[in-house]
Enzyme design. Sequence first.
Site, PDB file in Angstrom:
ATOM      1  N   CYS A  68      -9.636  10.213  32.779  1.00 55.25           N
ATOM      2  CA  CYS A  68     -11.324   9.815  32.408  1.00 55.25           C
ATOM      3  C   CYS A  68     -10.699   9.127  31.095  1.00 55.25           C
ATOM      4  CB  CYS A  68     -11.770  11.009  31.186  1.00 55.25           C
ATOM      5  SG  CYS A  68     -11.134  12.446  30.461  1.00 55.25           S
ATOM      6  N   HIS A  83     -12.577  15.363  26.848  1.00 55.70           N
ATOM      7  CA  HIS A  83     -12.422  14.865  28.110  1.00 55.70           C
ATOM      8  C   HIS A  83     -13.087  13.183  26.797  1.00 55.70           C
ATOM      9  CE1 HIS A  83     -14.832  13.313  31.562  1.00 55.70           C
ATOM     10  NE2 HIS A  83     -15.639  13.051  30.752  1.00 55.70           N
TER      11      HIS A  83
END
Length: 547
Positions: A114, A480
């Site tokens: 990510c 994230h």
Amino acid sequence: MAPISVKIKHAGKLHDVQLDPDQPATIFKDAVYQLTGVPSDRMKVMIKGGILKDDTDWKKVSPKAGQTFMVIGAAGELPKPPSTPVQFLEDMDETSLAEALSMPVGLVNMGNTCYMNATLQAMRAIPELQIALQNSSSAGLPIALRNLYTNMAKTTESVMPALFLGALRHAFPQFAELSRGTNSQGVKGAGYAQQDAEECWVQLTNSLKEVPGLPGPSGSNTSSKFVEQYLTGELRQILRCDEAPEEPEALSFEKVLKVSCNISNAVNYMQQGIMEALDGKIEKQSPSLGREAVYSSTSRMSRLPSYLTVHMVRFAWKRDIGKKAKIMRRVKFPTEYDALDIATPELREKLLPVSRRLKELEKERAERRKVRKRTKAALPVKDKEGDVQMVDAATAAAPEASASTSTGDAVAAAPEGEAKGKAVAGAELEDESVYREKEGTELEALVHPDIRADVGASLTGQYELVAIVTHKGAEADAGHYIGFVKKRALHLLPGRSGAAPDEDDEDWYKFDDDKVSLFPAEKLETLSGGGQDASAYVLLYRSRPLA
């Protein structure tokens, strides 16, 4: 009843036409229009007992094969076929479909990637980069990035960046580090470790340093490199010895790819954090004192690039725990940034005339947009039948009053005796492109010659936020990353088609790996931090254009 062949006579000419008694009269009128060019709203088709109406029942007319109908009405311009053949979505290939639909595509997470996905989406907000990549033959990551961006523009499905990821890990092996933890099956070291998006941003930018630059208006600067032109700033540092004021100042210059925003307990706004990073105290050997001494360090930008990257320093090394920890503090960032505050006095003096005038013109542009909005709301509304509906008098009066009192030559009051029903404010405004052309010429004349000759440098010192990389979570080595890109920034991409966002559309796209969604501009402040939710980590500002 089966269709029958009849004739119509218009302007002394006979035409054969098919008439289907099972279809409404409007279908027949449309067929007549295609032959004669007489619009249905001013067409009269004479039948027995009167004129054919839209709701006339053909059974009562009892048309017969070969019968002739008289058509009365002035023909307008016959309909022209579209310049390009009409295509339905289901008949389009992937490339055509991607061009027709405005929603950009996401990138598949290939296992803790990510950080890379968010970085790639944010960098895609630099249209000049994609132009430079198309003209580049640099091997390795530049070619991999060019191919990836090309594939993203030709599909509507999420892209798996496997080839680019392989090139990234080959160029920078640290991104191939394996996880030291355990996966859901309890296997230790299974899978790749999470990486830092800011580190990915810096390494990717460094890998593009050999990409050729873009030529200037006169074809100059062809030997320069793209990163040097558009992404590199110059920082001037002055060191003054606090303990020996008579000691000469030490002056140095440094090429920088980003501006840091330090986050301390006293920082609530991005500008405060930037100033903390630029100014400070250091200890170094004093040549006049012959020992370590305290110096005051003052740094300012002597060159501002077209794209200014700001790094929110959210991760700091904690000695007590022996690892990096995230700074959760809420730090507000602006969507419009005046970089003259961090420029050297010399650079500020060169940029100030065009910067000051641009701010004034931005206010006038905003006023014109308001007037157009109010005028559009006051225009007569047509119903489905084309009849004009009445507009509330109070509603219509508001834009008229506003337009009459607006300052500047952009908005003027309607002259007396103007035709009834004319929208006052909007009719007095020329097309926006006319104003922008005039403003661009005016601002161009204010640009300092040194700045104009520096291809890729900011002409104004005024910036707008176009992309953000955020980090979600409490740990530096986990969490994230998500990318956010302003809608209007992506519609500047070369070869991009589809309807461009409205000038007042300030909304964004949210790129959560392969999930792409709209993100309202009002929610940007939620990315300021203050908890474990998504916090702005890397911000990309684009220099405001002259027009």
